[in-house]
Scaffold this motif. Structure first.
Motif, PDB file in Angstrom:
ATOM      1  N   UNK A 291      61.577  18.654  -8.416  1.00 13.80           N
ATOM      2  CA  UNK A 291      61.018  20.008  -8.507  1.00 13.80           C
ATOM      3  C   UNK A 291      62.098  21.075  -8.640  1.00 13.80           C
ATOM      4  N   UNK A 292      63.349  20.741  -8.418  1.00 13.27           N
ATOM      5  CA  UNK A 292      64.431  21.700  -8.640  1.00 13.27           C
ATOM      6  C   UNK A 292      65.151  21.403  -9.958  1.00 13.27           C
ATOM      7  N   UNK A 293      65.529  20.154 -10.173  1.00  8.54           N
ATOM      8  CA  UNK A 293      66.388  19.822 -11.313  1.00  8.54           C
ATOM      9  C   UNK A 293      65.632  19.718 -12.628  1.00  8.54           C
ATOM     10  N   UNK A 294      64.332  19.422 -12.589  1.00 14.30           N
ATOM     11  CA  UNK A 294      63.614  19.098 -13.822  1.00 14.30           C
ATOM     12  C   UNK A 294      63.752  17.624 -14.114  1.00 14.30           C
ATOM     13  N   UNK A 295      63.785  17.255 -15.403  1.00 12.65           N
ATOM     14  CA  UNK A 295      63.813  15.829 -15.749  1.00 12.65           C
ATOM     15  C   UNK A 295      65.231  15.348 -16.011  1.00 12.65           C
ATOM     16  N   UNK A 296      65.567  14.191 -15.446  1.00 16.00           N
ATOM     17  CA  UNK A 296      66.843  13.533 -15.718  1.00 16.00           C
ATOM     18  C   UNK A 296      66.564  12.069 -16.056  1.00 16.00           C
ATOM     19  N   UNK A 297      67.478  11.448 -16.818  1.00 21.17           N
ATOM     20  CA  UNK A 297      67.283  10.064 -17.260  1.00 21.17           C
ATOM     21  C   UNK A 297      68.503   9.222 -16.900  1.00 21.17           C
ATOM     22  N   UNK A 298      68.227   7.961 -16.604  1.00 15.41           N
ATOM     23  CA  UNK A 298      69.272   7.021 -16.229  1.00 15.41           C
ATOM     24  C   UNK A 298      68.974   5.716 -16.939  1.00 15.41           C
ATOM     25  N   UNK A 299      69.962   5.106 -17.565  1.00 15.86           N
ATOM     26  CA  UNK A 299      69.679   3.808 -18.170  1.00 15.86           C
ATOM     27  C   UNK A 299      70.914   2.932 -18.205  1.00 15.86           C
ATOM     28  N   UNK A 300      70.677   1.661 -18.430  1.00 20.62           N
ATOM     29  CA  UNK A 300      71.769   0.701 -18.449  1.00 20.62           C
ATOM     30  C   UNK A 300      71.241  -0.699 -18.217  1.00 20.62           C
ATOM     31  N   UNK A 301      72.168  -1.640 -17.958  1.00 21.71           N
ATOM     32  CA  UNK A 301      71.742  -3.027 -17.751  1.00 21.71           C
ATOM     33  C   UNK A 301      71.018  -3.156 -16.415  1.00 21.71           C
ATOM     34  N   UNK A 302      69.766  -3.623 -16.472  1.00 16.72           N
ATOM     35  CA  UNK A 302      68.936  -3.686 -15.285  1.00 16.72           C
ATOM     36  C   UNK A 302      69.031  -5.005 -14.545  1.00 16.72           C
ATOM     37  N   UNK A 303      69.839  -5.897 -15.055  1.00 19.91           N
ATOM     38  CA  UNK A 303      69.992  -7.200 -14.416  1.00 19.91           C
ATOM     39  C   UNK A 303      71.297  -7.798 -14.909  1.00 19.91           C
ATOM     40  N   UNK A 304      71.504  -9.065 -14.617  1.00 16.20           N
ATOM     41  CA  UNK A 304      72.711  -9.737 -15.087  1.00 16.20           C
ATOM     42  C   UNK A 304      73.755  -9.802 -13.996  1.00 16.20           C
ATOM     43  N   UNK A 305      74.645 -10.784 -14.142  1.00 16.22           N
ATOM     44  CA  UNK A 305      75.595 -11.071 -13.065  1.00 16.22           C
ATOM     45  C   UNK A 305      76.478  -9.875 -12.710  1.00 16.22           C
ATOM     46  N   UNK A 306      77.231  -9.359 -13.666  1.00 18.30           N
ATOM     47  CA  UNK A 306      78.235  -8.363 -13.312  1.00 18.30           C
ATOM     48  C   UNK A 306      77.630  -6.972 -13.088  1.00 18.30           C
ATOM     49  N   UNK A 307      76.624  -6.529 -13.885  1.00 20.59           N
ATOM     50  CA  UNK A 307      76.005  -5.248 -13.567  1.00 20.59           C
ATOM     51  C   UNK A 307      75.451  -5.207 -12.143  1.00 20.59           C
ATOM     52  N   UNK A 308      74.787  -6.293 -11.732  1.00 22.46           N
ATOM     53  CA  UNK A 308      74.224  -6.301 -10.392  1.00 22.46           C
ATOM     54  C   UNK A 308      75.343  -6.359  -9.348  1.00 22.46           C
ATOM     55  N   UNK A 309      76.398  -7.132  -9.657  1.00 18.97           N
ATOM     56  CA  UNK A 309      77.552  -7.184  -8.746  1.00 18.97           C
ATOM     57  C   UNK A 309      78.193  -5.807  -8.594  1.00 18.97           C
ATOM     58  N   UNK A 310      78.191  -5.013  -9.665  1.00 14.94           N
ATOM     59  CA  UNK A 310      78.749  -3.660  -9.595  1.00 14.94           C
ATOM     60  C   UNK A 310      78.058  -2.855  -8.493  1.00 14.94           C
ATOM     61  N   UNK A 311      76.730  -2.963  -8.428  1.00 19.01           N
ATOM     62  CA  UNK A 311      75.984  -2.234  -7.396  1.00 19.01           C
ATOM     63  C   UNK A 311      76.206  -2.833  -6.014  1.00 19.01           C
ATOM     64  N   UNK A 312      76.277  -4.155  -5.933  1.00 17.89           N
ATOM     65  CA  UNK A 312      76.513  -4.803  -4.632  1.00 17.89           C
ATOM     66  C   UNK A 312      77.862  -4.360  -4.059  1.00 17.89           C
ATOM     67  N   UNK A 313      78.879  -4.361  -4.901  1.00 17.69           N
ATOM     68  CA  UNK A 313      80.219  -4.010  -4.405  1.00 17.69           C
ATOM     69  C   UNK A 313      80.305  -2.512  -4.094  1.00 17.69           C
ATOM     70  N   UNK A 314      79.603  -1.671  -4.867  1.00 15.49           N
ATOM     71  CA  UNK A 314      79.571  -0.239  -4.534  1.00 15.49           C
ATOM     72  C   UNK A 314      78.960  -0.041  -3.149  1.00 15.49           C
ATOM     73  N   UNK A 315      77.879  -0.766  -2.861  1.00 15.64           N
ATOM     74  CA  UNK A 315      77.266  -0.691  -1.532  1.00 15.64           C
ATOM     75  C   UNK A 315      78.224  -1.173  -0.448  1.00 15.64           C
TER      76      UNK A 315
END
Lengths: 436, 436
Positions: A291-315
């Motif tokens: 309700x403040x920013x309006x619309x924003x979009x995010x996209x990229x690889x939604x699965x797969x070994x290294x993309x998912x590992x990227x999120x695991x290691x960031x966490x």
């Protein structure tokens, strides 16, 4: 930087677990710099220590004994990367109770037992991080729960299953029927041998439940909202939608409408040249309205070994750096009472794409239009092509495609009951909503 | 939740300052819940307290006296929302030295004095948050510095100036020359009365400098890399690019090539139907490649009152919640020695779009092709349409468009020196790179 290393265990060395281990083993300097402390991978729990994983781990790290992790007081963080509900739930509880923080990619577990697990973690002063559970490498959990904190999210519309999106892209691009596109997805590794949860909408719905908790403070059950996959889609409907200016996407939607939460996962017509329509192949994309920013979009690889590992290691880095300890207790994963009720299915309103198989005889369109009209459904456009061939002219059916103006699912269901009594219409009926 | 409120001051109540004030005043419960404490807007420093801002502030909040903020020990966080370099730099130093954490949207300030200001903040144990300085409402700072922490970013390709993107969209969509599209952008408020910094590439270059610091640990100077705006673009080149299958975007690029950092801001050909090509209107978009995650995309409103306020208030919440205190000291805004050198301009390599105005006479194409060839530039495709009209047939010029295979700027510059001696070519020459 403190030189005292943090000891970490990985529970489950499947695709994602192996990817996370690879980052830890190959980039120790980078991870240490960003976490503020060196990270030591102390245990990696597997079912079979002999299985080849294409990665070199220090001697003694691989073990089949989960209890070793639980009992080891040095291990501060466990990356729980097993799939499924059990023993995932029991493992998570044991790890929390033995004082470990959790990082997980298991969406099914959080969808089903998130309430229990988050509550237990909070009681124990522990944290659960789960960026990798939704949309793989796209940092959507962090975005919803932290970056857009000034906003009430008002709408999520997302492509959350890359397998389905790949299949739809191939059907349209290559003029392939569903079965052929599925077989291709399987041969390329984009679809599992048993693809059921991907193609029937369950996987996307589980992710939507998690996003909805964070964005709206509502814990919806999988059974509370409509869920339909791409497994019954026919190529002809994708083509008619294209003629009308739309691409069909498996869309997961949660949005506030008049104080209620509209939720569904289903094949949906998305207008050509919009950001979601342009996502082709095995990718995910999320359109968020705040309700403040309006619309924003995010996209990229939604699965797969290294993309998912990227999120695991960031966490993992966030957990070591102390950010998760600040963020997790304040995640609005549920509010009591829930601030919004899930809108009853029949109240959902949009424009709709309808396809009927009708006998090629006089007055059929008039009968259908009459029934729709009496149910407060007005017609925006019609496609009926001339029937091909001439065999058995008496009983041949032709497809009749109708795009409606805005109406409700309730009105449509009422009309469909009447339409099903018409002799001139034969199954199947196809109905898909149109994204706004 | 602690009931002790945090006192906050806004310095500069222009568009963004007023937007941030609006969120604080209209959503106190939401902000308190997410920050963990109520937020009290205690001072708002303006030049003219009488000016109408369309927002109701409690009595005594508006002041023209910046020193009141500096002297008030209750104020823990200042939202520095003035533009320009001075007195922005001096104000920031004074605020830091009086013990306040900073949230700012001032990209020019951070581009020019970021090194000094960040170092001073760290010495003093204070923080500077600046999500709003790049790409407005898109959380790209957080994404680069936190969400993708498992990665070495290897490539940034971004549309960072919404004004330029709006103008380009209108030129192509409406068949308008540059001047007309600019006038339209000004009448709609997408371009300032003096649009120089937007349209000459400076604004995008400042944002690229900030992203490059975070992603690569390199503090590049604005003068170290090529920067070109859209202000000299001709509609005909957008059309020829379209014929070749490309859209022209003002692209800001920073990427690792053979251990060096390639950086530039310039009109660039982007292939139709790619995510960046599909960004139309006054929006921003960023394509990031990380060595673990692969490519991810982010887009949304890159400017405007409320989108930018969304990022300012998110930073404020992070600062109050304590996350910024953990993140800021570890931002890799520079590393010493810098891990990568900026690649010399002439080494930059890509395919190129070239347009020459040539006399419509024999052997011109052969002469040009010969010079290009001797400079190791091979031609991928050519567009030369038949000349229209027949007046003054001896001296009439026709556009000759050449798409090259991959070559370097150095080779092109060497060829251009030779080409400039050909009698059969008249200025201007147009040269734009093609995005990979």
């Amino acid at each position: 930087m403190s030189e005292q290393p943090v000891s970490v265990a990985i529970v489950g060395m499947g695709t994602v677990g192996t990817g996370a281990a690879r980052v830890l083993v190959e980039q120790p300097e980078r991870i240490a710099r960003r976490a503020g402390r060196p990270v030591r991978l102390k245990h990696a729990v597997v079912r079979d220590v002999k299985k080849s994983r294409g990665i070199e781990l220090p001697a003694g790290v691989l073990t089949t004994d989960f209890a070793r992790v639980v009992r080891d007081p040095e291990v501060q963080i466990a990356l729980l990367l097993v799939g499924g509900l059990h023993p995932g739930r029991e493992m998570t509880l044991e790890l929390l109770e033995s004082g470990k923080d959790i990082v997980t990619a298991n969406k099914a577990l959080l969808c089903e037992f998130g309430g229990e697990l988050f509550a237990r973690a909070r009681e124990l002063g522990r944290t659960i991080a789960f960026e990798a559970a939704v949309a793989g490498g796209i940092p959507i959990i962090n975005t919803v729960s932290q970056c857009l904190a000034a906003n009430q999210i008002t709408s999520i519309a997302a492509i959350l299953n890359g397998t389905s999106n790949y299949i739809l892209t191939q059907m349209i691009g290559e003029n392939w029927p569903y079965r052929q596109a599925l077989a291709q997805a399987q041969s390329l590794g984009y679809a599992e041998e048993d693809p059921t949860l991907d193609i029937d909408g369950t996987d996307a719905a589980q992710k939507l439940v998690i996003l909805t908790q964070l964005a709206f403070g509502v814990k919806a059950q999988l059974t509370e909202f409509p869920r339909k996959g791409i497994d019954t889609l026919e190529l002809s409907d994708l083509k008619y939608a294209g003629e009308l200016g739309y691409t069909v996407k498996l869309l997961a939607v949660a949005r506030l409408i008049a104080g209620q939460l509209e939720m569904h996962v289903q094949p949906t017509l998305v207008r050509h040249h919009t950001p979601l329509a342009e996502i082709r192949g095995p990718f995910n994309a999320i359109a968020l309205v705040g309700d403040v920013v309006g619309e924003t979009w995010y996209s990229g690889p939604g699965a797969g070994q290294m993309p998912t590992a990227s999120s695991v290691v960031a966490d993992l880095i966030d957990t070591i750096a102390g950010r998760t300890r600040l963020t997790f207790p304040r995640l609005e994963v549920w509010r009591d009472p829930p601030p919004y009720a899930v809108q009853p299915r029949e109240k959902t309103s949009s424009r709709f794409y309808l396809r009927f198989n009708v006998l090629d005889q006089p007055h059929v369109l008039a009968d259908i239009a009459d029934i729709l009209g009496r149910n407060h459904i007005s017609i925006a456009s019609v496609i009926q092509h001339e029937a091909a061939g001439s065999d058995n002219a008496d009983r041949r059916t032709v497809p009749l495609v109708i795009m409606t103006h805005r109406t409700t699912v309730g009105n449509l269901e009422s009309a469909e009951r009447e339409l099903s009594r018409l002799q001139s219409i034969t199954p199947p009926h196809v109905r898909m909503p149109v994204a706004d």
